[in-house]
Write an enzyme that holds these catalytic residues in place. Structure first.
Site, PDB file in Angstrom:
ATOM      1  N   CYS A 113       0.822  -1.201   0.000  1.00  0.00           N
ATOM      2  CA  CYS A 113       0.000   0.000   0.000  1.00  0.00           C
ATOM      3  C   CYS A 113       0.863   1.261   0.000  1.00  0.00           C
ATOM      4  O   CYS A 113       0.477   2.281  -0.551  1.00  0.00           O
ATOM      5  CB  CYS A 113      -0.972   0.001   1.162  1.00  0.00           C
ATOM      6  SG  CYS A 113      -0.195  -0.112   2.758  1.00  0.00           S
ATOM      7  N   HIS A 425      -1.549   1.317   7.522  1.00  0.00           N
ATOM      8  CA  HIS A 425      -2.031   1.320   6.149  1.00  0.00           C
ATOM      9  C   HIS A 425      -1.847   2.691   5.523  1.00  0.00           C
ATOM     10  O   HIS A 425      -2.127   3.713   6.151  1.00  0.00           O
ATOM     11  CB  HIS A 425      -3.510   0.932   6.149  1.00  0.00           C
ATOM     12  CG  HIS A 425      -4.076   0.761   4.777  1.00  0.00           C
ATOM     13  ND1 HIS A 425      -3.437   0.033   3.798  1.00  0.00           N
ATOM     14  CD2 HIS A 425      -5.209   1.222   4.223  1.00  0.00           C
ATOM     15  CE1 HIS A 425      -4.161   0.063   2.706  1.00  0.00           C
ATOM     16  NE2 HIS A 425      -5.238   0.786   2.933  1.00  0.00           N
TER      17      HIS A 425
END
Lengths: 477, 891
Positions: A113, A425
């Site tokens: 990510c 994230h």
């Protein structure tokens, strides 16, 4: 001879006489005089049938005083437009993507990510894309093999993203990136490790700046530098010896240091431009503490600011994260971070910008009271013409006539959610050309409201800004 | 009969059971001493008197006997006029009942014996054992005097015993003459005393309702008929028709023609309708009848004997032909100030949704444009103006054409036809506007123009028969989309007309081996519509042959379902008449056999409320089939069709559908929302709304689509804010799924249908009459929704236009004697069920006063708030002619 009445639209033609010895066409001609509908367009309905031009009146069984109905108009016949509209359903996949208003997401290949969000942010810079598309596929000597491959892979990735509707799996790019920067290929328990997006960002820009250098050494700096690079002029000052020296350096981003006093991006930036460092003093002959104060000497078209949220915590041996809330504006003015020379250069464009904005406000004010008089209307007209001039020129890419103003608009935000740099994230939030904000969360894309973007300023466990990118507001002179 | 010890049958004065019967007696004095002390002096006196009478009755001296009997009768009569507790004389005579009975047997035939029988009959009221019917028996042997002199309760009891006796005698096939005399008396007594319901009940029990005619009078016939008509809904088989027949005759007898006409229409008896016209002499009233017939949507031709004057007849026929409907509707629209055309965006209200705003695609989506076409058509239906299709064409290209060509291929059919919807009921303007499409070179556009002609003419008849004249030429066009347009247009324009001319054109298509399946399917459907509820043999034959000719593969096609449906529509509401055809259908290929079976059954019993059929259908839904069988869908819809007729059954059905939903297989679950949509059509009940809202998020997208469409149906024409909000949220929830989004858009169009001035409810006239064409239109849409993907989401989306058959303004418009609209104050409120209530109860509650024209929501009723005018019809719906009240005095 029969007498009938004919109903046509809302009108009724009373007591029309029919000469039964003549064909119905004659009757139609009569109606043409009255209604203006050409006989061939007339449909006359007689008891569930249509009167034919060559019909025999006697077989129709018309009665005196019967009501007939006529349909027909002299209107133009509807023709299909020569070029029919194009429907979304008919378009090939890539064109549909263009119509969506924003491009596709990137599939997470296993803790990638950081890479996805970095690439989405970089992709939002149209100038970079155009530079990449000009890049030669054949390798030139002064670029090493892996950098070349990464540059090509980046170009391919961007064009693939633009084409597709569904999320793209950036497999080739990912392979090349690992090859170029083996640290990204680190495994932990058989999985790829989460990496720092800032590192990826910096490495990418470095590679691209290397490979996108003009082949022949010229005065022009390389394209990436022109877009993202800014020069800092630093003044080193030693308190003990009162020595002073100055140096210039070129960086790709500003750092926003976060300390207890910092509540706003601006404060963080100021903080980051001031530092202490230990250095051997030529005068004293020993290492002393110098104070380094930097000012911006040249402005980039895209100003990148990194929030220094991660630091190495010695006691726990890990990268810790500062969760402090640091607000950042949609419109950033860095005038007071600039050097004297630069400030002078900025004066005139800024004045102009203020004038335009003032006129815009004036326009709105006068619109409210439109009955004021002719002179007000004059300025109105001026204001609007200037306003449109600004918008058309502002969009021009680096034209000779456009100047920096020191004012920047937020265009993308890369956020991190989680407690440490190696976990959590990364997500990117990018402003589209249409002015809408889109969140790229790996493969998922969604539209966002602008007011939600400024809420990514930290202070909780929500996504918080890690890298923000601003675009310069240019003005033509 | 009853072997158990009974205090009343024990002779010689009750002895052992005294304690339990609690009646004081002279025999067991000790026990009763205390009780006697409880009695007041007056009561004691009465008791002793009665005891004396009982002794004297048994006296041999007839004089004394007579005196005693008369006194006893006097005592009883004085006390039985009202019956809240057991009257004292009856209570005190209780112990002597047995004695008197014994004595009565011994007595010789005489007047006195009859007199005693009378008294015994009354006493039996409280003392006779269950099922003995002693009261009746003594009454029959008694003096046959005035029955009412003994009070209501006695009569009521007698009526009950008569009913029992009657059934017994029917079983034994013995004479009932003596009973009928009594019935006569009872009925006349009831009718005179505000107990019409009991009189009707008794007559229904003895199956001789004709008697009612002799006994109704001007004061009670209304209540009587009201009871009869509402009872009819709960009666089985032929009885209901009988009951309504009587109601009709009573109305005719009292010259209450509007009600008589209503029942005639309910019975679908044209002879009766004719009789109403011939019996009535008032021309103005006849005009009102014409409005009622027009609302019912049947084809009716006035004859010389109904209206003698030719000019009058023409004027009346115009009303029947609905030519003024458009005008009235626009009057309403202007009064409510909703003439301004609305765009689909006004309906979607996307700005109210936050977050996921559409990114404003620069390229048209054919699917979204198609939904906008439908939304535009439904919302602006009948207004004659909109912002897509009727925009005045500018000089260069004609922008009306522009929107048309923003639709793709078959989408253009729906777009062109939408012009018909916008001009709905206004034939002259509509045809003029559609004319330009006739000259198009594009087949889908021509098909749309043909369909549009059908839609404009929906429910409107014209002597020139423009629809047939224009469409007939295209029936055999080589392009099948044009053929379908013409066929469907004819079906809509001539629904319910039973037009032989059209049949002779359409029937051959059915059995044409070369015709494609879709053309055949639409031909069958159109024939079903034109001959709806007619039981026409020839049409049935053609469709049956067409079904038999289908190949195995064709039977599996989605459109094939229109063949059985067309067949079913022929028998809509005709109950047993379907049986012969249902037998034939058993020989069909098994792929379609059951589907056909269910469709026929549900159509034939549609709107009857027949509980047995509901059970049959429920049983079908209870089966858990392997797969591939599609007949359970129509069974579920059939449940709704049968149960829709009356409120109680409807509520029960909603509850049982909840069960079906929980236990049914997927193919059943998909049909349940549609059934709910039909049950509450244009009547947004909150519970149903919630169920559908839940289902609209179902994981099975077919269920979700059906639920969304049904949300639109239950809110159709209501502008219901809650449903509108739900749909808006669904539009953002499903923004990525083109199919579901299409359904949401269509449903939004339904909810704002006619900007809230229309209703889809096939029931009208205070929920008594069921318009067959309206039901046919809705049912067709629902059947199409059973396979949403292949029909509505495929290229046959124009079946949505079948709903036009059910679209009616939900208005009350008052007109004066010259049929010009006038505004009068009216009260509009929730209707109250006043069946069986005495006096003149309030018929509405929670009312508001408005001036006409007004909108009427589901379950609402209007009444005039002024005495200045008299309405010519008691049912204040649709067009109402007002007559000035001659007795009105300005205050």
């Amino acid at each position: 001879m029969l007498t009938v009445s004919v109903k046509w639209q809302k009108k009724v033609f009373e007591s029309m006489e029919i000469d039964t010895s003549q064909p119905p066409y004659v009757f139609k001609a009569q109606l043409y005089d009255l209604s203006g509908v050409p006989p061939e367009r007339q449909k006359i309905m007689v008891k569930g049938g249509i009167l034919k031009d060559d019909a025999d009146w006697s077989t129709l069984g018309l009665k005196n005083g019967q009501k007939l109905m006529m349909m027909g108009t002299a209107d133009e016949i509807v023709k299909a437009p020569e070029k029919g509209p194009v429907f979304m359903e008919d378009l090939p996949e890539e064109e549909r993507a263009a119509n969506l208003g924003y491009s596709a997401g990137l599939v997470n290949l296993g803790n990638t990510c950081y890479m996805n969000s970095t690439m989405q942010c970089l992709k939002s810079v149209p100038e970079l894309k155009s530079e990449l598309s000009n890049y030669q596929s054949a390798r030139t000597k002064d670029v090493d093999q892996t950098s070349h491959m990464l540059t090509v892979a980046t170009r391919e990735l961007f064009s693939e993203l633009d084409k597709s509707v569904k999320a793209v799996a950036p497999m080739p790019f990912w392979m090349v990136l690992q090859k170029k920067y083996p640290q990204f290929a680190q495994l932990h328990n058989g999985n790829h490790m989460q990496q720092d997006a800032e590192e990826c960002w910096t490495q990418m820009l470095y590679t691209l700046s290397q490979s996108l250098k003009p082949p022949s050494p010229s005065e022009d700096p390389d394209a990436v530098k022109a877009l993202f690079g800014l020069n800092l002029r630093s003044r080193l000052h030693c308190q003990e010896s009162s020595e002073e020296s100055s140096e210039t350096e070129s960086v790709f981003s500003l750092k926003c240091h976060i300390s207890h006093e910092v509540n706003h991006l601006h404060e963080g930036l100021k903080h980051g431009l001031k530092g202490e460092l230990e250095k051997t003093s030529p005068a004293l002959g020993r290492t002393v503490v110098y104070i380094k104060e930097s000012l911006i000497d040249s402005l980039p078209r895209y100003l990148t600011v990194q929030f220094v949220r991660f630091f190495w915590k010695r006691e726990s041996n890990q990268k810790a994260k500062i969760l402090r809330k640091v607000d950042y504006p949609l419109e950033l003015d860095i005038y007071d971070l600039c050097s004297e020379d630069l400030r002078k250069k900025l004066e005139a464009p800024r004045q102009k910008l203020r004038d335009i904005e003032g006129q815009k406000l004036g326009l709105q004010a006068s619109a409210k009271s439109s009955s004021k008089g002719d002179d007000v209307k004059m300025t109105d007209a001026e204001g609007s013409s200037n306003g449109s001039g600004e918008s058309s020129n502002g969009d021009q890419q680096g034209g000779a006539s456009s100047h920096m103003t020191g004012i920047y608009d937020l265009v993308s935000v890369l956020t991190h959610k989680g407690r440490s740099a190696d976990s959590g994230h990364y997500v990117s939030w990018v402003k589209q050309e249409s002015g809408k904000w889109v969140q790229y969360d790996d493969a998922n894309t969604s539209l966002q409201r602008e007011e939600d973007i400024t809420k990514l300023s930290g202070g909780g466990d929500w996504h918080m800004a890690y890298i923000v990118m601003y675009k310069a507001r240019l003005i033509s002179m | 009969m009853a072997p158990v010890p009974d205090p009343n049958s024990v002779g010689g004065g009750a002895k052992r059971d005294e304690a339990t019967t609690k009646v004081p007696s002279k025999d067991s004095k000790k026990k009763d001493d205390k009780k006697e002390e409880d009695l007041s002096e007056e009561d004691l006196q009465l008791k002793q008197n009665l005891e004396l009478y009982v002794e004297r009755v048994q006296d041999p001296n007839p004089e004394l006997q007579k005196a005693a009997l008369e006194s006893m009768r006097q005592e009883i009569r004085d006390s039985t006029s009202s019956m809240t507790s057991v009257p004292k004389p009856l209570k005190f005579l209780r112990p002597h009942y047995g004695v008197l009975k014994e004595f009565h047997v011994k007595m010789a035939e005489s007047d006195l014996k009859k007199m005693l029988a009378d008294i015994l009959s009354v006493l039996a009221l409280t003392m006779s054992a269950e099922g003995e019917r002693e009261s009746l028996n003594y009454r029959l042997t008694g003096s046959e005097g005035d029955i009412g002199s003994w009070g209501h309760e006695y009569v009521r009891n007698l009526a009950g015993e008569i009913a029992e006796e009657y059934t017994m005698r029917q079983g034994e096939e013995s004479s009932i003459e003596d009973l009928m005399d009594l019935v006569q008396q009872i009925v006349s007594f009831h009718m005179k005393h505000n107990a019409e319901t009991e009189a009707v009940d008794l007559l229904m029990d003895v199956e001789d309702l004709d008697l009612l005619l002799e006994h109704v009078d001007s004061t009670n016939f209304r209540r009587t008929c009201n009871y009869l008509t509402s009872a009819a809904k709960y009666l089985p088989g032929p009885d209901d028709m009988l009951v309504l027949d009587i109601a009709y005759m009573i109305y005719i007898k009292f010259a209450e023609y509007p009600n008589a006409l209503q029942i005639a229409l309910f019975l679908d008896n044209m002879q009766y309708v004719k009789q109403v016209f011939t019996s009535c002499t008032d021309l103005l009233k006849k005009k009102q009848f014409c409005y009622m017939i027009a609302r019912h949507g049947i084809t009716f031709v006035l004859e010389q004997e109904m209206v003698a004057n030719e000019q009058d007849r023409e004027a009346l026929q115009d009303i029947v032909n609905n030519t003024k409907l458009s005008e009235g509707y626009l009057t309403l629209a202007r009064d409510i100030e909703v003439m301004e055309a609305k765009t689909p965006e006004d309906i979607y209200k996307a700005h109210l949704l936050d977050g996921r705003v559409s990114s404003g695609a620069s390229v048209d989506s054919a699917r979204q444009n198609l939904s906008a076409t439908f939304v535009n058509a439904f919302v602006n239906a009948g207004f004659g103006q909109d912002k897509l299709m009727t925009v005045p064409s500018d000089s260069t290209s004609g922008s009306a054409g522009n929107w048309l060509f923003k639709n793709k291929e078959h989408g253009k059919t729906s777009a062109a036809a939408s012009l018909g919807m916008i001009q709905l009921w206004d034939v002259n303007t509509g045809l003029a506007q559609l004319d330009k499409y006739f000259h198009s070179s594009d087949n889908p556009v021509i098909a749309g123009a043909l369909l549009g002609v059908g839609i404009v003419n929906c429910g409107i008849k014209d002597d020139c028969e423009p629809a047939f004249a224009l469409l007939a030429d295209y029936i055999d066009n080589e392009d099948s989309s044009v053929r379908i347009g013409a066929i469907m247009g004819l079906g809509i324009a001539y629904a319910g007309s039973k037009n032989d001319q059209i049949r002779s054109r359409l029937s051959p298509i059915l059995n044409d081996a070369k015709a494609p399946l879709d053309v055949i399917a639409f031909a069958a459907l159109s024939l079903g519509m034109i001959y709806v509820g007619s039981c026409n043999e020839e049409v049935a034959q053609s469709i049956i042959f067409a079904l038999m000719d289908r190949s195995e593969a064709e039977l599996g096609e989605a459109l094939t379902r229109f063949l059985p449906l067309g067949l079913g529509l022929l028998y809509l509401g005709k109950q047993e008449s379907v049986e012969a055809t249902a037998e034939v259908s058993k020989t069909f290929n098994e792929k379609i056999r059951k589907y056909c079976d269910m469709t026929l059954l549900s159509c034939a019993y549609a709107g009857t409320g027949n509980v047995l059929k509901v059970q049959d259908l429920l049983a079908q839904c209870g089966e858990h089939l392997e797969k591939g069988d599609i007949h359970q869908g129509p069974a579920v819809i059939g449940l709704a069709m049968v149960a829709i007729s009356e409120e109680l059954g409807l509520d029960m059905e909603i509850r049982s559908l909840e069960r079906v939903l929980q236990y049914g297989e997927p193919n059943i679950r998909r049909a349940v929302p549609l059934a709910l949509g039909l049950l509450c059509i244009s009547n947004p009940k909150v519970t149903v709304m919630d169920t559908l809202s839940r289902l609209s998020h179902d994981t099975d997208s077919e269920v979700a689509m059906a639920a969304i469409i049904s949300l639109g149906l239950i809110g159709a024409g209501t502008n219901n804010a809650r449903i509108a909000g739900m749909l808006r949220n669904l539009s953002s929830y499903y923004y990525k799924d083109a199919n579901l989004l299409f359904c949401v858009r269509i449903a939004q169009g339904f909810v704002h249908m006619g900007k809230g001035l229309l209703t889809l409810n096939p029931f009208h006239s205070e929920r008594l009459l069921l318009s067959p064409t309206a039901l046919a239109g809705i049912v067709t849409l629902l059947h199409a929704c059973l396979d949403m993907r292949s029909i509505i989401l495929g290229k046959y989306h124009y079946v949505l236009y079948f709903l036009v058959l059910a679209m009616q303004p939900r208005m009350m418009l008052t007109v004066d004697e010259n049929l010009k609209p006038i505004s009068v104050p009216v009260r509009v409120g929730q209707a109250v069920d006043v069946v069986g209530q005495a006096g003149r109860p309030k018929t509405i509650t929670g009312f508001q006063t408005h001036s006409t024209p007004v909108l009427l929501a589901a379950g609402e009723r209007a009444e005039l708030a002024t005495e200045k005018y008299i309405p010519l019809s008691p049912i204040l719906e649709g067009f109402i002619i007002l007559k000035e009240n001659p007795d009105y005095r300005e205050e």
